[in-house]
Design a protein around this motif. Structure first.
Motif, PDB file in Angstrom:
ATOM      1  N   ASP A   1     -72.473 -10.680 -37.178  1.00  0.00           N
ATOM      2  CA  ASP A   1     -72.085  -9.784 -36.090  1.00  0.00           C
ATOM      3  C   ASP A   1     -70.608  -9.438 -36.138  1.00  0.00           C
ATOM      4  OD1 ASP A   1     -74.582  -9.617 -35.031  1.00  0.00           O
ATOM      5  OD2 ASP A   1     -74.025 -10.296 -33.022  1.00  0.00           O
ATOM      6  N   VAL A   2     -69.785 -10.442 -36.386  1.00  0.00           N
ATOM      7  CA  VAL A   2     -68.338 -10.235 -36.376  1.00  0.00           C
ATOM      8  C   VAL A   2     -67.939  -9.198 -37.421  1.00  0.00           C
ATOM      9  CG1 VAL A   2     -66.145 -11.344 -36.932  1.00  0.00           C
ATOM     10  CG2 VAL A   2     -67.750 -12.468 -35.389  1.00  0.00           C
ATOM     11  N   LEU A   3     -68.653  -9.186 -38.553  1.00  0.00           N
ATOM     12  CA  LEU A   3     -68.303  -8.265 -39.635  1.00  0.00           C
ATOM     13  C   LEU A   3     -68.564  -6.801 -39.285  1.00  0.00           C
ATOM     14  CD1 LEU A   3     -69.447 -10.206 -42.819  1.00  0.00           C
ATOM     15  CD2 LEU A   3     -67.188 -10.073 -41.765  1.00  0.00           C
ATOM     16  N   ALA A   4     -69.288  -6.567 -38.201  1.00  0.00           N
ATOM     17  CA  ALA A   4     -69.516  -5.185 -37.768  1.00  0.00           C
ATOM     18  C   ALA A   4     -68.196  -4.516 -37.378  1.00  0.00           C
ATOM     19  CB  ALA A   4     -70.487  -5.160 -36.585  1.00  0.00           C
ATOM     20  N   GLU A   5     -67.183  -5.319 -37.061  1.00  0.00           N
ATOM     21  CA  GLU A   5     -65.898  -4.762 -36.638  1.00  0.00           C
ATOM     22  C   GLU A   5     -65.054  -4.282 -37.813  1.00  0.00           C
ATOM     23  OE1 GLU A   5     -63.917  -7.725 -34.259  1.00  0.00           O
ATOM     24  OE2 GLU A   5     -65.807  -8.406 -33.375  1.00  0.00           O
ATOM     25  N   VAL A   6     -65.446  -4.645 -39.020  1.00  0.00           N
ATOM     26  CA  VAL A   6     -64.655  -4.251 -40.189  1.00  0.00           C
ATOM     27  C   VAL A   6     -64.786  -2.746 -40.423  1.00  0.00           C
ATOM     28  CG1 VAL A   6     -64.385  -4.494 -42.688  1.00  0.00           C
ATOM     29  CG2 VAL A   6     -64.885  -6.507 -41.286  1.00  0.00           C
ATOM     30  N   GLU A   7     -63.643  -2.110 -40.671  1.00  0.00           N
ATOM     31  CA  GLU A   7     -63.654  -0.676 -40.953  1.00  0.00           C
ATOM     32  C   GLU A   7     -63.750  -0.450 -42.451  1.00  0.00           C
ATOM     33  OE1 GLU A   7     -60.469   1.475 -39.101  1.00  0.00           O
ATOM     34  OE2 GLU A   7     -60.533   0.188 -37.324  1.00  0.00           O
ATOM     35  N   ALA A   8     -64.877   0.067 -42.891  1.00  0.00           N
ATOM     36  CA  ALA A   8     -65.082   0.333 -44.314  1.00  0.00           C
ATOM     37  C   ALA A   8     -64.754   1.790 -44.603  1.00  0.00           C
ATOM     38  CB  ALA A   8     -66.527   0.029 -44.701  1.00  0.00           C
ATOM     39  N   PRO A   9     -63.974   2.037 -45.659  1.00  0.00           N
ATOM     40  CA  PRO A   9     -63.648   3.417 -46.019  1.00  0.00           C
ATOM     41  C   PRO A   9     -64.862   4.083 -46.664  1.00  0.00           C
ATOM     42  CG  PRO A   9     -62.779   1.921 -47.661  1.00  0.00           C
ATOM     43  CD  PRO A   9     -63.394   1.065 -46.585  1.00  0.00           C
ATOM     44  N   ASP A  10     -64.850   5.394 -46.681  1.00  0.00           N
ATOM     45  CA  ASP A  10     -65.873   6.128 -47.427  1.00  0.00           C
ATOM     46  C   ASP A  10     -65.656   5.867 -48.912  1.00  0.00           C
ATOM     47  OD1 ASP A  10     -67.503   7.889 -48.723  1.00  0.00           O
ATOM     48  OD2 ASP A  10     -66.917   9.649 -47.584  1.00  0.00           O
ATOM     49  N   PRO A  11     -66.618   5.272 -49.600  1.00  0.00           N
ATOM     50  CA  PRO A  11     -66.413   4.896 -51.004  1.00  0.00           C
ATOM     51  C   PRO A  11     -66.197   6.102 -51.918  1.00  0.00           C
ATOM     52  CG  PRO A  11     -68.706   4.548 -50.349  1.00  0.00           C
ATOM     53  CD  PRO A  11     -67.940   4.866 -49.104  1.00  0.00           C
ATOM     54  N   GLU A  12     -66.556   7.302 -51.452  1.00  0.00           N
ATOM     55  CA  GLU A  12     -66.352   8.506 -52.271  1.00  0.00           C
ATOM     56  C   GLU A  12     -64.978   9.111 -52.032  1.00  0.00           C
ATOM     57  OE1 GLU A  12     -68.562   9.233 -54.474  1.00  0.00           O
ATOM     58  OE2 GLU A  12     -69.902   7.655 -53.744  1.00  0.00           O
ATOM     59  N   ALA A  13     -64.510   8.998 -50.801  1.00  0.00           N
ATOM     60  CA  ALA A  13     -63.291   9.724 -50.423  1.00  0.00           C
ATOM     61  C   ALA A  13     -62.026   9.037 -50.911  1.00  0.00           C
ATOM     62  CB  ALA A  13     -63.237   9.883 -48.904  1.00  0.00           C
ATOM     63  N   ALA A  14     -61.969   7.736 -50.765  1.00  0.00           N
ATOM     64  CA  ALA A  14     -60.708   7.046 -50.989  1.00  0.00           C
ATOM     65  C   ALA A  14     -60.429   6.831 -52.467  1.00  0.00           C
ATOM     66  CB  ALA A  14     -60.717   5.700 -50.268  1.00  0.00           C
ATOM     67  N   ASP A  15     -59.144   6.737 -52.786  1.00  0.00           N
ATOM     68  CA  ASP A  15     -58.757   6.224 -54.090  1.00  0.00           C
ATOM     69  C   ASP A  15     -59.256   4.785 -54.172  1.00  0.00           C
ATOM     70  OD1 ASP A  15     -56.850   6.023 -56.541  1.00  0.00           O
ATOM     71  OD2 ASP A  15     -56.286   4.342 -55.244  1.00  0.00           O
ATOM     72  N   PRO A  16     -59.900   4.407 -55.298  1.00  0.00           N
ATOM     73  CA  PRO A  16     -60.548   3.095 -55.373  1.00  0.00           C
ATOM     74  C   PRO A  16     -59.643   1.929 -54.997  1.00  0.00           C
ATOM     75  CG  PRO A  16     -61.168   4.425 -57.274  1.00  0.00           C
ATOM     76  CD  PRO A  16     -60.147   5.212 -56.516  1.00  0.00           C
ATOM     77  N   ALA A  17     -58.455   1.876 -55.579  1.00  0.00           N
ATOM     78  CA  ALA A  17     -57.569   0.746 -55.298  1.00  0.00           C
ATOM     79  C   ALA A  17     -57.140   0.748 -53.834  1.00  0.00           C
ATOM     80  CB  ALA A  17     -56.343   0.806 -56.209  1.00  0.00           C
ATOM     81  N   ASP A  18     -56.789   1.935 -53.321  1.00  0.00           N
ATOM     82  CA  ASP A  18     -56.393   2.027 -51.915  1.00  0.00           C
ATOM     83  C   ASP A  18     -57.555   1.661 -50.999  1.00  0.00           C
ATOM     84  OD1 ASP A  18     -53.966   2.834 -52.803  1.00  0.00           O
ATOM     85  OD2 ASP A  18     -54.192   4.951 -52.259  1.00  0.00           O
ATOM     86  N   GLY A  19     -58.741   2.136 -51.353  1.00  0.00           N
ATOM     87  CA  GLY A  19     -59.912   1.840 -50.539  1.00  0.00           C
ATOM     88  C   GLY A  19     -60.206   0.346 -50.496  1.00  0.00           C
ATOM     89  N   LEU A  20     -60.120  -0.307 -51.643  1.00  0.00           N
ATOM     90  CA  LEU A  20     -60.364  -1.752 -51.683  1.00  0.00           C
ATOM     91  C   LEU A  20     -59.312  -2.503 -50.876  1.00  0.00           C
ATOM     92  CD1 LEU A  20     -61.443  -2.158 -55.408  1.00  0.00           C
ATOM     93  CD2 LEU A  20     -62.786  -2.825 -53.403  1.00  0.00           C
ATOM     94  N   HIS A  21     -58.052  -2.058 -51.025  1.00  0.00           N
ATOM     95  CA  HIS A  21     -56.987  -2.712 -50.265  1.00  0.00           C
ATOM     96  C   HIS A  21     -57.238  -2.565 -48.760  1.00  0.00           C
ATOM     97  CE1 HIS A  21     -52.778  -4.373 -50.257  1.00  0.00           C
ATOM     98  NE2 HIS A  21     -52.930  -4.022 -48.990  1.00  0.00           N
ATOM     99  N   ALA A  22     -57.603  -1.365 -48.353  1.00  0.00           N
ATOM    100  CA  ALA A  22     -57.843  -1.126 -46.918  1.00  0.00           C
ATOM    101  C   ALA A  22     -59.028  -1.948 -46.420  1.00  0.00           C
ATOM    102  CB  ALA A  22     -58.101   0.369 -46.682  1.00  0.00           C
ATOM    103  N   LEU A  23     -60.089  -1.998 -47.218  1.00  0.00           N
ATOM    104  CA  LEU A  23     -61.274  -2.744 -46.806  1.00  0.00           C
ATOM    105  C   LEU A  23     -60.987  -4.234 -46.664  1.00  0.00           C
ATOM    106  CD1 LEU A  23     -64.199  -3.146 -46.177  1.00  0.00           C
ATOM    107  CD2 LEU A  23     -64.776  -2.745 -48.562  1.00  0.00           C
ATOM    108  N   MET A  24     -60.285  -4.781 -47.658  1.00  0.00           N
ATOM    109  CA  MET A  24     -59.979  -6.206 -47.589  1.00  0.00           C
ATOM    110  C   MET A  24     -58.996  -6.495 -46.449  1.00  0.00           C
ATOM    111  SD  MET A  24     -62.031  -6.577 -49.876  1.00  0.00           S
ATOM    112  CE  MET A  24     -62.261  -8.330 -49.619  1.00  0.00           C
ATOM    113  N   ALA A  25     -58.045  -5.591 -46.239  1.00  0.00           N
ATOM    114  CA  ALA A  25     -57.081  -5.797 -45.157  1.00  0.00           C
ATOM    115  C   ALA A  25     -57.778  -5.756 -43.797  1.00  0.00           C
ATOM    116  CB  ALA A  25     -55.978  -4.745 -45.224  1.00  0.00           C
TER     117      ALA A  25
END
Lengths: 181, 181
Positions: free
Chosen positions: A66-90
DNA sequence: ACCTGAACACCGTTCAAGT
DNA sequence: ACCTGAACACCGTTCAAGT
């Protein structure tokens, strides 16, 4: 104490039980999350919970996902891969810091395995694939990133700015190693 | 059951208590390490332990640091810094895998803080310094490496060869990022 | 199916008393 | 100082019974 006699219903639902568990966790931490305290908060007998939850371990599993529902996941198509991964992990790191008592449980159980955890895993794999990290290497990188993020959240006893910066620095080291490899 | 009357001594010592705690942990895991089970194993009343240990939390702290005595630390002067760090973290990882139930506790407490943990930390800082990673950056790298290693040990539910290889791959990524930065 | 009451088999810790 | 006996305030879970 009890306003009901055997046979009368309390109107409990499974979501209500999980909500109460999260609230209890936020207020009293992991040590405060006991079946008995949860029952008291809901105004029922301790064993009434077993009509809605298999046992305490199952309850914790559900709370974890349930807690993980709060995580903001980027659109995997839109973001630059490295930036997207950094944002997701952050974002994951930030969410975990808001629930510090849960973090050891994530590690102990090898992360969550519910629908939210699965969704995040798929986004990560998609981003890694766009950086040409695929197959077994992709799964390795996935695990490394998850372990690193949960591990750092567990380490941040009181979450300080210094540790947040430390997490970011290490994440950059890690991503630069993964993607350039 | 009890062969002694009040006033008679059982000959308990603090090291004997810690040894028994480690043995109990190895056999029954974290859930098996209770003050009462420990007392029974030593043939004393549960509260007799409190003459040798402040409380259960203090006992666990001591056990945690004891385990780290098994880690093989390289000579910080002799080894190539990157190789030395890799060897040190790999040895730590292996030791932690031998005590899987303890690992969540290391994370929860932000690692151990006893003499063994301190010794290992100093070796790591010396190796990092020889790779020109010093000052605040050195302390950041120290924490990143510790978190990564403990985190991965916690994740290895049954320690498989695959996860060991995964740990090594991630560690190389991390060290290449840290040292080249 | 959902709940209560009562019980079982545990916990960690404290307090008083014995030598 | 080190230990026992007894107690306190808890746990998670199960079983039978009520509607």
């Amino acid at each position: 104490m009890s306003t009901r006699t055997p046979g009368q219903r309390a109107g409990l639902t499974r979501p209500a039980v999980l909500d109460a568990a999260r609230a209890l966790l936020a207020r009293d931490g992991l040590a405060g999350l006991t079946m008995r305290a949860l029952a008291e908060r809901l105004g029922v007998a301790p064993n009434a919970l077993y009509s809605h939850v298999e046992n305490k371990s199952g309850l914790v599993d559900d709370v974890l996902d349930d807690v993980l529902a709060e995580v903001e996941a980027p659109d995997p198509e839109a973001a630059d891969p490295a930036d997207g991964l950094h944002a997701l992990m952050a974002s994951t790191h930030a969410v975990l810091l808001a629930h510090p008592d849960l973090v050891p449980l994530y590690l102990h159980r090898g992360g969550a395995n519910g629908p939210n955890a699965q969704r995040l895993g798929e986004v990560m794999l998609a981003l890694l694939a766009r950086a040409d990290v695929t197959g077994p290497e992709g799964r390795e990188a996935l695990r490394v990133l998850i372990v690193y993020t949960i591990g750092f959240a567990a380490f941040a006893q009181p979450p300080t700015e210094e540790l947040k910066a430390n997490f970011d620095a290490g994440l950059r080291w890690l991503l630069s190693g993964i993607i350039r490899s």
